[in-house]
Design a protein around this motif. Structure first.
Motif, PDB file in Angstrom:
ATOM      1  N   PRO A 125       0.786  -1.051  -0.131  1.00  0.00           N
ATOM      2  CA  PRO A 125      -0.055   0.088  -0.081  1.00  0.00           C
ATOM      3  C   PRO A 125       0.655   1.360   0.090  1.00  0.00           C
ATOM      4  N   GLU A 126       1.789   1.157   0.823  1.00  0.00           N
ATOM      5  CA  GLU A 126       2.547   2.536   0.951  1.00  0.00           C
ATOM      6  C   GLU A 126       3.562   2.283  -0.419  1.00  0.00           C
ATOM      7  N   MET A 127       3.928   1.477  -0.964  1.00  0.00           N
ATOM      8  CA  MET A 127       4.576   1.585  -2.295  1.00  0.00           C
ATOM      9  C   MET A 127       3.594   2.212  -3.386  1.00  0.00           C
ATOM     10  N   LEU A 128       2.572   1.648  -3.341  1.00  0.00           N
ATOM     11  CA  LEU A 128       1.561   2.233  -4.318  1.00  0.00           C
ATOM     12  C   LEU A 128       1.269   3.425  -4.374  1.00  0.00           C
ATOM     13  N   ALA A 129       1.177   3.898  -2.893  1.00  0.00           N
ATOM     14  CA  ALA A 129       0.715   5.236  -2.612  1.00  0.00           C
ATOM     15  C   ALA A 129       1.944   6.121  -3.334  1.00  0.00           C
ATOM     16  N   ARG A 130       3.209   5.869  -3.046  1.00  0.00           N
ATOM     17  CA  ARG A 130       4.438   6.580  -3.519  1.00  0.00           C
ATOM     18  C   ARG A 130       4.896   6.326  -4.818  1.00  0.00           C
ATOM     19  N   GLY A 131       4.304   5.431  -5.520  1.00  0.00           N
ATOM     20  CA  GLY A 131       4.562   4.960  -7.049  1.00  0.00           C
ATOM     21  C   GLY A 131       5.799   4.324  -7.262  1.00  0.00           C
ATOM     22  N   SER A 132       6.589   3.756  -6.346  1.00  0.00           N
ATOM     23  CA  SER A 132       7.919   3.457  -6.427  1.00  0.00           C
ATOM     24  C   SER A 132       8.228   2.239  -5.107  1.00  0.00           C
ATOM     25  N   GLY A 133       9.053   1.466  -5.466  1.00  0.00           N
ATOM     26  CA  GLY A 133       9.327   0.471  -4.536  1.00  0.00           C
ATOM     27  C   GLY A 133       9.995  -0.963  -5.316  1.00  0.00           C
ATOM     28  N   SER A 134      10.800  -1.688  -4.404  1.00  0.00           N
ATOM     29  CA  SER A 134      11.470  -2.822  -4.909  1.00  0.00           C
ATOM     30  C   SER A 134      11.376  -3.853  -3.866  1.00  0.00           C
ATOM     31  N   ILE A 135      11.233  -5.091  -4.414  1.00  0.00           N
ATOM     32  CA  ILE A 135      10.977  -6.241  -3.343  1.00  0.00           C
ATOM     33  C   ILE A 135      11.905  -7.507  -4.067  1.00  0.00           C
ATOM     34  N   VAL A 136      12.297  -7.881  -3.373  1.00  0.00           N
ATOM     35  CA  VAL A 136      13.436  -9.055  -3.659  1.00  0.00           C
ATOM     36  C   VAL A 136      13.268 -10.345  -2.748  1.00  0.00           C
ATOM     37  N   ALA A 137      12.817 -11.553  -3.131  1.00  0.00           N
ATOM     38  CA  ALA A 137      12.683 -12.707  -2.381  1.00  0.00           C
ATOM     39  C   ALA A 137      13.679 -13.886  -2.617  1.00  0.00           C
ATOM     40  N   THR A 138      14.194 -14.443  -1.332  1.00  0.00           N
ATOM     41  CA  THR A 138      15.001 -15.503  -1.621  1.00  0.00           C
ATOM     42  C   THR A 138      14.513 -16.961  -2.125  1.00  0.00           C
ATOM     43  N   GLY A 139      14.533 -17.260  -3.092  1.00  0.00           N
ATOM     44  CA  GLY A 139      14.022 -18.653  -3.703  1.00  0.00           C
ATOM     45  C   GLY A 139      14.917 -19.570  -3.735  1.00  0.00           C
ATOM     46  N   SER A 140      15.130 -20.380  -4.451  1.00  0.00           N
ATOM     47  CA  SER A 140      16.166 -21.395  -4.440  1.00  0.00           C
ATOM     48  C   SER A 140      16.274 -22.344  -5.870  1.00  0.00           C
ATOM     49  N   ILE A 141      17.104 -22.836  -6.179  1.00  0.00           N
ATOM     50  CA  ILE A 141      16.882 -23.936  -7.257  1.00  0.00           C
ATOM     51  C   ILE A 141      15.843 -24.698  -7.033  1.00  0.00           C
ATOM     52  N   SER A 142      15.344 -24.976  -5.674  1.00  0.00           N
ATOM     53  CA  SER A 142      14.131 -25.808  -5.527  1.00  0.00           C
ATOM     54  C   SER A 142      12.934 -25.184  -6.180  1.00  0.00           C
ATOM     55  N   SER A 143      13.053 -23.793  -6.385  1.00  0.00           N
ATOM     56  CA  SER A 143      11.807 -22.951  -6.805  1.00  0.00           C
ATOM     57  C   SER A 143      11.659 -23.567  -8.218  1.00  0.00           C
ATOM     58  N   VAL A 144      12.419 -24.187  -8.891  1.00  0.00           N
ATOM     59  CA  VAL A 144      12.392 -24.544 -10.400  1.00  0.00           C
ATOM     60  C   VAL A 144      12.671 -26.052 -10.671  1.00  0.00           C
ATOM     61  N   LEU A 145      13.206 -26.739  -9.661  1.00  0.00           N
ATOM     62  CA  LEU A 145      13.819 -27.974  -9.974  1.00  0.00           C
ATOM     63  C   LEU A 145      13.204 -28.988  -8.916  1.00  0.00           C
ATOM     64  N   GLY A 146      12.808 -30.280  -9.138  1.00  0.00           N
ATOM     65  CA  GLY A 146      12.567 -31.398  -8.248  1.00  0.00           C
ATOM     66  C   GLY A 146      13.772 -31.756  -7.580  1.00  0.00           C
ATOM     67  N   LEU A 147      14.081 -31.626  -6.427  1.00  0.00           N
ATOM     68  CA  LEU A 147      15.257 -32.195  -5.872  1.00  0.00           C
ATOM     69  C   LEU A 147      14.795 -33.163  -4.629  1.00  0.00           C
ATOM     70  N   PRO A 148      15.843 -34.169  -4.761  1.00  0.00           N
ATOM     71  CA  PRO A 148      15.213 -35.333  -3.738  1.00  0.00           C
ATOM     72  C   PRO A 148      15.064 -35.068  -2.513  1.00  0.00           C
ATOM     73  N   ALA A 149      14.001 -35.558  -1.730  1.00  0.00           N
ATOM     74  CA  ALA A 149      13.622 -35.334  -0.544  1.00  0.00           C
ATOM     75  C   ALA A 149      13.335 -33.971   0.285  1.00  0.00           C
ATOM     76  N   GLN A 150      12.698 -33.348  -0.893  1.00  0.00           N
ATOM     77  CA  GLN A 150      12.468 -31.925  -0.408  1.00  0.00           C
ATOM     78  C   GLN A 150      11.101 -31.621  -0.987  1.00  0.00           C
ATOM     79  N   ALA A 151      10.033 -32.382  -0.610  1.00  0.00           N
ATOM     80  CA  ALA A 151       8.608 -32.279  -0.790  1.00  0.00           C
ATOM     81  C   ALA A 151       8.123 -30.956  -0.624  1.00  0.00           C
ATOM     82  N   ALA A 152       8.214 -30.585   0.627  1.00  0.00           N
ATOM     83  CA  ALA A 152       7.458 -29.388   1.181  1.00  0.00           C
ATOM     84  C   ALA A 152       8.403 -28.187   0.782  1.00  0.00           C
ATOM     85  N   TYR A 153       9.602 -28.298   0.873  1.00  0.00           N
ATOM     86  CA  TYR A 153      10.654 -27.084   0.530  1.00  0.00           C
ATOM     87  C   TYR A 153      10.331 -26.781  -1.037  1.00  0.00           C
ATOM     88  N   CYS A 154      10.134 -27.774  -1.911  1.00  0.00           N
ATOM     89  CA  CYS A 154      10.404 -27.270  -3.591  1.00  0.00           C
ATOM     90  C   CYS A 154       8.777 -26.732  -3.475  1.00  0.00           C
TER      91      CYS A 154
END
Ligand SMILES: NC(=O)c1ccc[n+]([C@@H]2O[C@H](COP(=O)([O-])OP(=O)(O)OC[C@H]3O[C@@H](n4cnc5c(N)ncnc54)[C@H](O)[C@@H]3O)[C@@H](O)[C@H]2O)c1
Length: 252
Positions: A125-154
């Motif tokens: 809401p604050e970024m919308l009111a100002r008309g600017s902002g930047s957000i970065v999230a930390t994903g993982s190779i597990s965001s795009v690949l199926g990795l062994p034993a990482q059901a919930a994490y992937c």
């Protein structure tokens, strides 16, 4: 000391961890004003040697809306608002689906995906009111690949990436960019805990390094540098992307 983030007000979650600490150090060295938060009390140590106009710290659980509210209240009181968010808190339970309990599923999805939703939702809401902002999230190779034993994490890191893409579309016309990094293995307490849980940590270490074409894992600063790039003005025409920081892992 640089000036790339001079006066920019940034919230960093998971700030007491390996990547979070490197992001906070990087931002402070470029003149940002940082609100550093983590569920771990040791987050307070990040402020040592700095003034309260440079960094404030707060112990909070980013899976809880009330705690998220406390973080933004502190950033508002201290700096008058927020220009950037680095949503970096996360953790892994490493199990295949048939061994993952309902509680484990919920806790990993909540820690990695819901936390990002809550933190971004409160910033917007604050970024919308100002008309600017930047957000970065930390994903993982597990965001795009199926990795062994990482059901919930992937599943959780895949959800995070899709939310990055979806929100980037909604807010691109309002001056707000939303991106993610996709690290391979990083030399942090997170990786150490994972190795400690293996039957043969030394073999696991060799296997992980060999899985990265560069033959090693990342230092936290290498991931932090990519986060700072996406957060800052040098990435001004980039939104809805995940920048892989994985030594070539996902290029195979
Ligand atoms: N280390 C790796 O190999 C690796 C690889 C790919 C992605 N990642 C991701 O990188 C990010 C940073 O991890 P790291 O490697 O620095 O690990 P880390 O364990 O050193 O740091 C993660 C931090 O997040 C905090 N945290 C966890 N749940 C929280 C909650 N509910 N509320 C507030 N804080 C919470 C922890 O206390 C910790 O300080 C995470 O999102 C992780 O999933 C790590």
């Amino acid at each position: 000391m640089g000036t790339a983030f001079e006066g920019t007000r940034v919230i960093v979650t998971g700030a007491a961890g390996g990547v979070g600490r490197a992001v906070v150090r990087g931002l402070l060295s470029e003149g940002a004003r940082v609100c550093a938060t983590d569920i771990t009390p040791s987050v307070a140590s990040l402020a040592t040697g700095y003034s309260a106009s440079e960094i404030v710290t707060i112990e909070a659980d980013v899976t809880k809306a009330a705690d998220v509210e406390r973080i933004y209240a502190l950033a508002g009181e201290s700096f008058g608002g927020v220009d950037g968010l680095v949503s970096n808190a996360g953790y892994i339970i490493s199990k295949p689906a048939h061994d993952t309990s309902e509680e484990e599923w919920d806790s990993v999805l909540t820690a990695n995906a819901k936390s990002f939703f809550l933190m971004a939702k409160r910033a917007l809401p604050e970024m919308l009111a100002r008309g600017s902002g930047s957000i970065v999230a930390t994903g993982s190779i597990s965001s795009v690949l199926g990795l062994p034993a990482q059901a919930a994490y992937c599943a959780s890191k895949g959800a995070l990436l899709q939310l990055v893409r979806q929100m980037a579309i909604d807010y691109a016309g309002h001056g707000i960019r939303i991106n993610a990094v996709g690290p391979g293995s990083i030399d942090t307490p997170f990786l150490q805990r994972y190795l400690d849980g293996l039957a043969d940590p030394a073999a696991g270490m060799a296997e992980i390094k060999a899985a990265h074409p560069m033959g090693r894992w990342a230092q936290p600063e290498e991931v932090a540098d990519a986060i700072l790039f996406l957060l800052g003005g040098k990435a001004s025409f980039i939104t809805g992307q995940m920048l892989m920081v994985d030594g070539g892992y996902s290029a195979r």
